[in-house]
Design a protein around this motif. Sequence first.
Motif, PDB file in Angstrom:
ATOM      1  N   LYS A 228      18.507  10.647 -32.141  1.00  0.00           N
ATOM      2  CA  LYS A 228      19.099   9.990 -30.982  1.00  0.00           C
ATOM      3  C   LYS A 228      19.938  11.055 -30.279  1.00  0.00           C
ATOM      4  O   LYS A 228      21.115  11.253 -30.585  1.00  0.00           O
ATOM      5  CB  LYS A 228      19.969   8.795 -31.391  1.00  0.00           C
ATOM      6  N   SER A 234      17.218   5.169 -27.111  1.00  0.00           N
ATOM      7  CA  SER A 234      16.567   4.665 -28.310  1.00  0.00           C
ATOM      8  C   SER A 234      16.207   5.833 -29.228  1.00  0.00           C
ATOM      9  O   SER A 234      16.189   6.995 -28.807  1.00  0.00           O
ATOM     10  CB  SER A 234      15.304   3.881 -27.936  1.00  0.00           C
ATOM     11  N   ASN A 235      15.915   5.520 -30.484  1.00  0.00           N
ATOM     12  CA  ASN A 235      15.555   6.552 -31.450  1.00  0.00           C
ATOM     13  C   ASN A 235      14.200   7.178 -31.108  1.00  0.00           C
ATOM     14  O   ASN A 235      13.289   6.504 -30.629  1.00  0.00           O
ATOM     15  CB  ASN A 235      15.492   5.971 -32.857  1.00  0.00           C
TER      16      ASN A 235
END
Length: 257
Positions: A228, A234-235
């Motif tokens: 991240k 978002s990841n």
Amino acid sequence: MKIRRLLLLAVMPMMCLTAGAQAKSGKDFAPKKGDFTVALTLGYNSYASVSALPTYQTDYEAAALSTNWTDKKLMVGFEAGWFFNDLWKLNLGGGLNFTNNPGYSAVPGTIDSNTDYSAEDLMGEIPNYRAVADAYTFSYNVFVGVDRYFKVKQIPNLMWYTGIRVGAAYGLNEVKYDEPEAMGKSVGETWNLRASLAMGIDYYVLPALYVGAQIDPFSYTYNMTSYKPQEGLSNLDADSHNFNLLAAPTLKVGFKF
């Protein structure tokens, strides 16, 4: 590789000479139910480590980290065991690491980074010092296993074994810069799940001392790596499946009590 060869050259002759002497004497130092063991090991580590991505990129990409044992370095570890039966042993081991890196603010100079300068223009100017990241790293590795031992009749103190191992490893790196351009903290995270078959030999040189060697005929490792790079994003994930045959040779020097 040189270290492993030197240790093998040193340990194997000692095992052979001692085995011959003890076979003649008839002394039996083999473990019994209730015995505990603690061993120092030299093998290829299975720890997980990751570095957070920089926070100034316009594009990011991710790849799962390698879990191949041939990409790892030799390291000293430990293994503890308990014989809950004369021929059955419960093993466990692992380790933990935490590192903190204090951050420091940027120190501006006299150079405007948004202006193009020639080499002559930079004469006498003071460069800008970037901030030092406020960061920390946390990682651990743990495994548990069960071994079934088999005695060698001709050599009372030599025992070979086969067993299973399951384990997990985790790594986390968090970085934050005290700079106007920084977009919050950047986080890198990785974890492994591992299962393997184990096979090895232990030779009990003395009542409280043994040496051994081990190899994994087959092992499987699943890895998940996540990034991240900026807060609010978002990841970015990547994973892998790793299969090994005749993997991770390990030497041991242990104590029984």
